[in-house]
Design a protein around this motif. Structure first.
Motif, short mmCIF file in Angstrom:
data_model
loop_
_atom_site.label_atom_id
_atom_site.label_comp_id
_atom_site.label_asym_id
_atom_site.label_seq_id
_atom_site.Cartn_x
_atom_site.Cartn_y
_atom_site.Cartn_z
N GLY A 336 0.79 -1.23 0.00
CA GLY A 336 0.00 0.00 0.00
C GLY A 336 0.81 1.27 0.00
N LYS A 337 2.15 1.16 -0.07
CA LYS A 337 3.02 2.34 -0.04
C LYS A 337 3.65 2.55 -1.42
N HIS A 338 3.63 3.80 -1.89
CA HIS A 338 4.19 4.12 -3.19
C HIS A 338 5.71 3.99 -3.17
N MET A 339 6.26 3.40 -4.24
CA MET A 339 7.71 3.20 -4.32
C MET A 339 8.40 4.48 -4.78
N ARG A 340 9.42 4.91 -4.08
CA ARG A 340 10.22 6.05 -4.54
C ARG A 340 11.03 5.66 -5.76
N THR A 341 11.47 4.41 -5.77
CA THR A 341 12.25 3.91 -6.90
C THR A 341 11.57 2.65 -7.43
N PRO A 342 10.73 2.79 -8.42
CA PRO A 342 10.05 1.61 -8.99
C PRO A 342 11.08 0.64 -9.58
N TYR A 343 10.72 -0.63 -9.63
CA TYR A 343 11.60 -1.64 -10.21
C TYR A 343 10.76 -2.61 -11.04
N GLU A 344 11.42 -3.41 -11.87
CA GLU A 344 10.70 -4.31 -12.76
C GLU A 344 10.66 -5.73 -12.22
N LEU A 345 9.53 -6.37 -12.47
CA LEU A 345 9.33 -7.76 -12.07
C LEU A 345 8.84 -8.53 -13.30
N ASP A 346 9.57 -9.56 -13.70
CA ASP A 346 9.19 -10.38 -14.85
C ASP A 346 8.36 -11.56 -14.35
#
Length: 361
Positions: A336-346
Motif C-alpha cells: 500500500g506504499k508508493h515506491m520512490r524507486t520503482p523496479y521491474e518484475l518479470d
C-alpha cells in the motif's frame, strides 16, 4: 503512458496516444490536455479506454500492430467494397467483387507478412479509433486475429490467404440487412435478432456465386457463427461439419466483438474477452485454436495497471512472447506504499506471483 478507463480520467490529464478515425486522420492529438467536453465526446463514441501521460510511465511506448499506411489501406479497401456492394444493383455486385478481389488478396498478404515478421504479440487495444460504421473496423480486426491464429498454427500461405479473405468478407451479408437494425444502439428485439442472423445465409448465397472467390470463402461467411456443440446458427451443425476456417474465424469474431468499443456497452479488456473464449474451449471452440490464439495476443496490454497476488501493484511495461499472460511489470507500490524507486518484475520468471486484478482508475 498508462491505460485508464475513460470514465476515470479527469479534465486536465494529457492524452498520450492519438485517437484516429478509420481513414487514419487524427481526431484528438496526443499531448493535448483533455477537457470535459472531449471526454464526454469519447464516451458518447463508445471509447472506454484511453492512454494518458503519467510521470512514472513516461518512457513506456506502445507500438501499433500494423503500420499506419497498411491499416488505412486495409480499412479503405474493406469500406470501398462494402459500400459499393451495398449501393449497387444485383447485376453489378458480382463485377465489383471480381474487380476488387486482387486488391483484397494483396491487403491480406501484406497483413500476413506484418504478422509473420513481428516479434510482438497482438494488442488491438493500443489503436484507438472512432468509426461511423463498426462493420468495417470489425472486419479488419477479425482478419488480423484470424491470420495471427493461422500463423501460430503454421498454416501454409495459401490457407492463410484464404482465411484472410474469408475473415474480411465474413460479415458481407450484413450489407443486405436494414442499416437501422444493424446500427440500433439499444438491445435488439427477438425479431430483429432473427433478421441479423440472416446475414450468414445472405453472405453465403452472394459469395458462392462469385467465380473468382475460393469456395471456402463463402463457407466462412456461412458458418462463422456455428459452434462445435451445434448451438450456433444458421444450421446448428456440429464438430467436423463446420469448416476449419469458419471455426478459426468464429473465435476471432467473438473476441473482437466483446473487446471492441461500442456505443451501447463498454468494451471488455483482453483478459476478460479471453475468459469468454476459454469458457467455450470445450463445447464451442476448438481447443487447439484457442491455445494458438492465446499465444498470439496480448492478455494484459502495455500501460495497464495490475494488482498482484502478493499485494504489489504495477504497470505493464513489456510482453513475453508466447506467454502473454505473464508480462514484465514495473512495480509502483508495495504494502500500500508508493515506491520512490520503482523496479521491474518479470512474471515469466516468478511462478508464485499471479495477477489478481486489473486497476483501471
Amino acid at each position: 503512458m498508462r491505460l485508464a478507463s475513460t470514465k476515470s480520467v479527469t479534465p486536465g490529464m494529457i492524452l498520450a496516444q492519438s485517437i484516429y478515425n478509420e481513414n487514419g486522420v487524427v481526431l484528438i492529438q496526443k499531448g493535448l490536455k483533455l477537457t470535459e467536453k472531449m471526454l464526454g465526446r469519447l464516451l458518447n463514441q463508445g471509447i472506454t479506454y484511453i492512454y494518458i501521460e503519467d510521470e512514472f510511465t513516461e518512457d513506456i511506448y506502445v507500438e501499433p500492430v500494423l503500420s499506419d499506411k497498411l491499416r488505412v489501406d486495409a480499412s479503405k479497401t474493406i469500406k470501398d467494397i462494402f459500400l459499393e456492394l451495398r449501393e449497387s444493383g444485383l447485376k453489378e455486385r458480382a463485377y465489383i467483387l471480381e474487380k476488387k478481389g486482387k486488391k483484397l488478396a494483396s491487403v491480406v498478404e501484406r497483413i500476413m507478412e506484418d504478422i509473420k515478421s513481428s516479434e510482438k504479440s497482438l494488442s488491438m487495444l493500443t489503436e484507438i479509433f472512432i468509426t461511423d460504421d463498426y462493420i468495417f473496423h470489425h472486419s479488419l480486426n477479425v482478419t488480423i486475429y484470424s491470420l495471427a491464429i493461422g500463423v501460430e498454427m503454421n498454416l501454409s500461405n495459401k490457407k492463410l490467404t484464404e482465411i484472410g479473405i474469408g475473415a474480411m468478407l465474413h460479415d458481407i451479408g450484413k450489407i443486405f440487412i436494414d442499416p437501422e437494425i444493424l446500427q440500433k444502439p439499444d438491445k435488439l428485439s427477438v425479431e430483429e435478432f432473427e433478421i441479423i442472423k440472416e446475414h450468414t445465409t445472405m453472405g453465403f448465397d452472394f459469395l458462392r456465386k462469385s467465380a473468382d472467390m475460393p469456395a471456402v470463402v463463402s463457407h466462412c461467411a456461412y458458418q462463422h457463427h456455428e459452434r462445435l456443440d451445434g448451438s450456433g446458427y444458421p444450421r446448428g451443425i456440429k464438430g467436423d461439419e463446420i469448416h476449419t476456417y469458419a471455426k478459426l474465424i468464429g473465435i476471432a469474431d467473438v473476441f473482437d466483438a466483446v473487446t471492441s468499443n461500442r456505443v451501447y456497452r463498454d468494451a471488455m479488456l483482453p483478459h476478460e474477452g479471453l475468459e469468454i473464449i476459454y469458457a467455450g474451449a470445450i463445447n464451442l471452440f476448438e481447443k487447439n485454436m484457442v491455445e494458438a490464439f492465446k499465444r498470439s495476443i496480448v492478455v494484459y496490454p502495455v500501460g495497464l495497471s495490475l494488482q498482484l497476488s502478493d499485494g504489489r501493484e504495477g504497470v505493464v511495461v513489456r510482453q513475453n512472447k508466447h506467454i502473454c499472460d505473464r508480462p514484465v511489470i514495473r512495480i509502483m507500490s508495495e504494502d500500500g506504499k508508493h515506491m520512490r524507486t520503482p523496479y521491474e518484475l518479470d512474471l515469466a520468471s516468478v511462478i508464485n506471483v499471479t495477477v489478481t486484478a486489473v486497476i483501471t482508475d
